[in-house]
Every structure is written in C-alpha cells, then in structure tokens.
Write a protein that holds these residues in place. Structure first.
Motif, PDB file in Angstrom:
ATOM      1  N   LEU A  12      44.608 -35.170 -25.232  1.00 16.64           N
ATOM      2  CA  LEU A  12      43.912 -34.081 -24.526  1.00 16.64           C
ATOM      3  C   LEU A  12      44.865 -32.942 -24.156  1.00 16.64           C
ATOM      4  O   LEU A  12      44.491 -31.762 -24.233  1.00 16.64           O
ATOM      5  CB  LEU A  12      43.215 -34.614 -23.281  1.00 16.64           C
ATOM      6  CG  LEU A  12      41.960 -35.449 -23.534  1.00 16.64           C
ATOM      7  CD1 LEU A  12      41.452 -36.054 -22.231  1.00 16.64           C
ATOM      8  CD2 LEU A  12      40.887 -34.621 -24.204  1.00 16.64           C
ATOM      9  N   ALA A  13      46.073 -33.283 -23.766  1.00 21.41           N
ATOM     10  CA  ALA A  13      47.055 -32.240 -23.445  1.00 21.41           C
ATOM     11  C   ALA A  13      47.396 -31.427 -24.695  1.00 21.41           C
ATOM     12  O   ALA A  13      47.469 -30.183 -24.649  1.00 21.41           O
ATOM     13  CB  ALA A  13      48.311 -32.865 -22.854  1.00 21.41           C
ATOM     14  N   ALA A  14      47.588 -32.107 -25.804  1.00 15.27           N
ATOM     15  CA  ALA A  14      47.886 -31.410 -27.057  1.00 15.27           C
ATOM     16  C   ALA A  14      46.698 -30.569 -27.508  1.00 15.27           C
ATOM     17  O   ALA A  14      46.876 -29.456 -28.029  1.00 15.27           O
ATOM     18  CB  ALA A  14      48.264 -32.419 -28.135  1.00 15.27           C
ATOM     19  N   ALA A  15      45.482 -31.068 -27.314  1.00  6.09           N
ATOM     20  CA  ALA A  15      44.288 -30.311 -27.686  1.00  6.09           C
ATOM     21  C   ALA A  15      44.173 -29.045 -26.840  1.00  6.09           C
ATOM     22  O   ALA A  15      43.826 -27.969 -27.362  1.00  6.09           O
ATOM     23  CB  ALA A  15      43.037 -31.175 -27.509  1.00  6.09           C
ATOM     24  N   GLY A  16      44.477 -29.138 -25.568  1.00 10.76           N
ATOM     25  CA  GLY A  16      44.437 -27.966 -24.703  1.00 10.76           C
ATOM     26  C   GLY A  16      45.442 -26.911 -25.130  1.00 10.76           C
ATOM     27  O   GLY A  16      45.119 -25.711 -25.195  1.00 10.76           O
ATOM     28  N   MET A  17      46.639 -27.355 -25.435  1.00  6.35           N
ATOM     29  CA  MET A  17      47.672 -26.411 -25.904  1.00  6.35           C
ATOM     30  C   MET A  17      47.271 -25.775 -27.229  1.00  6.35           C
ATOM     31  O   MET A  17      47.473 -24.576 -27.447  1.00  6.35           O
ATOM     32  CB  MET A  17      49.020 -27.128 -26.049  1.00  6.35           C
ATOM     33  CG  MET A  17      49.617 -27.562 -24.731  1.00  6.35           C
ATOM     34  SD  MET A  17      50.016 -26.181 -23.659  1.00  6.35           S
ATOM     35  CE  MET A  17      51.325 -25.413 -24.559  1.00  6.35           C
ATOM     36  N   THR A  18      46.682 -26.574 -28.113  1.00  6.67           N
ATOM     37  CA  THR A  18      46.241 -26.044 -29.407  1.00  6.67           C
ATOM     38  C   THR A  18      45.141 -25.008 -29.219  1.00  6.67           C
ATOM     39  O   THR A  18      45.135 -23.975 -29.899  1.00  6.67           O
ATOM     40  CB  THR A  18      45.739 -27.195 -30.305  1.00  6.67           C
ATOM     41  OG1 THR A  18      46.793 -28.146 -30.459  1.00  6.67           O
ATOM     42  CG2 THR A  18      45.308 -26.703 -31.663  1.00  6.67           C
TER      43      THR A  18
END
Length: 117
Positions: A12-18
């Motif tokens: 989820l953190a990586a998805a938010g950054m993406t």
C-alpha cells in the motif's frame, strides 16, 4: 512478533507513492494502471520475503526463565508431554485414585445393563 501486516502495508505504501509520482508526471490512465499493478505485486512479494526474514532472524519468541517460574507459582499449568502426565512422565495422583478400585462403583455393578422398569 506479528509479521502478518508487513506485506500489505509495504504494498500500500508503494502504491501510494506510485500514484503520486504518476499524477505528477501526468501519465495516461493505461500506463498509470500498469505501473500501479506491477508495483503492488512486486512490493507485496517483497513484503512476504521481508516478513519471512523477520521470522527467521527473531526466531520463536521464548519466555525468560523468570516468567516461566512465576507462571507456575501463579497456578497456571503449562502443558508439556502427553496429556494426563506430569513433567516427570508419571500419572497424576487423581488418575491413580480413580483407577485403583478397578474403575467401577460398588452400587453400579453393571453400568450398561438394561433396566426392565
């Protein structure tokens, strides 16, 4: 240690950054979805790997000797070995008393006899 939420939090953190990076770059919707899917899958797998590493590095949680002794003094029973045996492998006194007379009461000589009443 509970490592269960590590993969999803990392994904989820990586998805938010993406999402933020893709919006700033003003990419098309198709590229946005492709990036998001790839990042979520990769970081979820990476999170699983990190969770496994944490479990291996930390090992099983062990109680210190002082806590075990305090637990035994409080009356809590730790099950070890087979059920119905104490830590020395002997049968508890309650079981010996029950089986000492053969297991049958004097008043009930035939416990499974049919009653004609």
């Amino acid at each position: 240690m509970n490592t269960r939420p590590i993969p999803i939090v990392l994904a989820l953190a990586a998805a938010g950054m993406t999402c933020i990076i893709s919006i700033v770059q003003k990419v098309s919707f198709g590229i946005f979805l492709l990036r998001l899917f790839v990042v979520v899958v990769l970081f979820y797998l990476l999170g699983i790997f990190v969770g496994i590493l944490f479990l291996e590095a930390l090992g099983p949680e062990k109680k210190p000797k002082d806590e075990e002794e305090a637990g035994e003094q409080d009356g809590s029973v730790a099950l070890s070995g087979a059920e119905g045996e104490d830590s020395a492998g002997e049968r508890p006194e309650e079981l010996e008393d029950v089986t000492a007379d053969g297991g049958a009461d004097e008043t009930d000589e035939e416990p499974f006899a049919d009653d004609d009443e």
